[in-house]
Design a protein around this motif. Structure first.
Motif, PDB file in Angstrom:
ATOM      1  N   ILE A 131     -57.450  36.018  29.286  1.00 38.53           N
ATOM      2  CA  ILE A 131     -57.303  35.186  28.200  1.00 38.53           C
ATOM      3  C   ILE A 131     -57.119  34.137  28.602  1.00 38.53           C
ATOM      4  CG2 ILE A 131     -55.218  35.565  26.998  1.00 38.53           C
ATOM      5  CD1 ILE A 131     -57.733  36.145  24.518  1.00 38.53           C
ATOM      6  N   LEU A 180     -59.611  31.343  28.949  1.00 42.62           N
ATOM      7  CA  LEU A 180     -61.071  30.728  27.047  1.00 42.62           C
ATOM      8  C   LEU A 180     -60.961  29.663  27.527  1.00 42.62           C
ATOM      9  CD1 LEU A 180     -62.549  32.436  25.969  1.00 42.62           C
ATOM     10  CD2 LEU A 180     -60.326  33.088  24.505  1.00 42.62           C
ATOM     11  N   SER A 225     -62.916  33.470  17.614  1.00 43.12           N
ATOM     12  CA  SER A 225     -62.634  35.149  18.223  1.00 43.12           C
ATOM     13  C   SER A 225     -64.439  35.780  17.665  1.00 43.12           C
ATOM     14  CB  SER A 225     -61.606  35.756  17.313  1.00 43.12           C
ATOM     15  OG  SER A 225     -60.509  36.128  18.121  1.00 43.12           O
ATOM     16  N   ILE A 245     -64.162  38.801  21.547  1.00 41.98           N
ATOM     17  CA  ILE A 245     -63.347  38.063  22.293  1.00 41.98           C
ATOM     18  C   ILE A 245     -62.213  38.134  20.926  1.00 41.98           C
ATOM     19  CG2 ILE A 245     -62.222  36.199  22.234  1.00 41.98           C
ATOM     20  CD1 ILE A 245     -64.660  34.835  23.910  1.00 41.98           C
ATOM     21  N   ARG A 260     -54.073  39.621  22.033  1.00 39.19           N
ATOM     22  CA  ARG A 260     -55.890  39.147  21.776  1.00 39.19           C
ATOM     23  C   ARG A 260     -56.454  39.401  23.565  1.00 39.19           C
ATOM     24  NH1 ARG A 260     -57.634  33.410  21.843  1.00 39.19           N
ATOM     25  NH2 ARG A 260     -60.016  33.591  20.403  1.00 39.19           N
ATOM     26  N   VAL A 276     -60.608  39.328  25.470  1.00 38.70           N
ATOM     27  CA  VAL A 276     -61.414  39.002  26.567  1.00 38.70           C
ATOM     28  C   VAL A 276     -62.067  40.463  27.472  1.00 38.70           C
ATOM     29  CG1 VAL A 276     -63.060  38.005  27.404  1.00 38.70           C
ATOM     30  CG2 VAL A 276     -60.827  36.921  26.697  1.00 38.70           C
TER      31      VAL A 276
END
Ligand SMILES: Cc1cc2nc3c(=O)[nH]c(=O)nc-3n(C[C@H](O)[C@H](O)[C@H](O)COP(=O)(O)O)c2cc1C
Ligand SMILES: Nc1ncnc2c1ncn2[C@@H]1O[C@H](COP(=O)(O)OP(=O)(O)O)[C@@H](O)[C@H]1O
Ligand SMILES: [Mg+2]
Length: 217
Positions: free
Chosen positions: A50, A53, A63, A127, A138, A140
């Protein structure tokens, strides 16, 4: 919670090509996730850290589900499954097989990609927090729209994200999640086959294969 029978559009984003903030660029090495994509959903996702990002001046990417092109560094999987191979898209709805083959074959690779042995594939990605699984981190995750014979952990993945499809949702069942991801794949395929999006296929910049990836690397 998602309504099971809501009607969905089969393309996303303006017809003529990506509008700001797209294209967004993001890259990273493929790492291990929770191992659910292939085994529980039948839809593998190549997870990348992540941390990458915040590229391109966008420190917080919303997201949701997005589509674009994925460049993969040379590795045994892609040597066996080039993106222009006839039959590469037979797992997708028949309506998008020809347009995708056409997009893959007609776009000119960037000069940086010509000698690396890497390849560029259509992709759809998520995402976020995977509300159905209530993840506490979180992630990806990229589903490369292509059949590979092997996994490719450790490969370098370079993304050009061209459009937004929908927010991440919670579902009443795993089957409903799978149904929506299958529709996302169709939306991504139809959207990318349009000329204003197909021409970005040459953009992901490819680097050499570096070996196996591990969680958090
Ligand atoms: C196109 C796409 C859309 C997705 N949409 C959702 C979603 O709406 N809600 C959700 O909880 N997870 C969503 N996911 C994430 C899946 O739950 C996730 O890929 C799966 O849990 C595999 O995770 P793993 O890589 O850690 O094994 C989506 C994944 C993809 C590829
Ligand atoms: N079409 C594909 N798209 C994405 N990953 C794929 C694909 N085919 C094979 N893979 C491999 O499968 C792995 C992802 O499977 P998944 O079950 O989601 O595991 P993880 O939880 O470790 O991400 C990727 O890291 C990649 O090496
Ligand atoms: Mg995954």
């Amino acid at each position: 919670m998602s309504s099971p029978d809501r009607k969905r559009d089969l393309t996303a984003g303006p017809e003529e090509g990506p509008a700001p903030p797209f294209p967004l660029r993001l890259d990273g090495k493929v790492i291990k996730g929770f191992g659910r994509g292939s085994s529980e959903l039948g839809i593998p996702t190549a997870n990348i850290p992540i941390e990458g990002l915040s590229v391109g001046g966008h420190s917080e990417v919303e997201s949701g589900v997005y589509y674009g092109w994925a460049g993969l560094s040379a590795c045994p999987s892609i040597a066996e499954s080039p993106p222009t191979q006839r039959g590469a898209y037979t797992h997708l709805p028949s309506s998008i097989q020809e347009p995708l083959l056409h997009a893959a074959a007609s776009a000119t690779p960037a000069p940086a990609n010509q000698n690396t042995g890497g390849q560029v594939y259509p992709m759809v990605m998520s995402i976020g927090w995977n509300p159905y699984y209530k993840n506490t981190v979180r992630s990806v995750e990229v589903h490369v729209m292509h059949s590979f014979s092997h996994e490719f952990y450790g490969a370098h993945m370079n993304l050009v994200i061209l459009g937004y499809i929908r927010p991440e949702l919670d579902y009443v069942s795993k089957e409903k999640l799978i149904e929506d991801i299958r529709t996302d794949i169709e939306v991504a395929g139809r959207s990318l086959a349009r000329e204003g999006y197909a021409r970005f296929r040459g953009e992901p910049y490819l680097v050499e294969f570096e070996g196996k990836g591990e969680v958090g690397t």
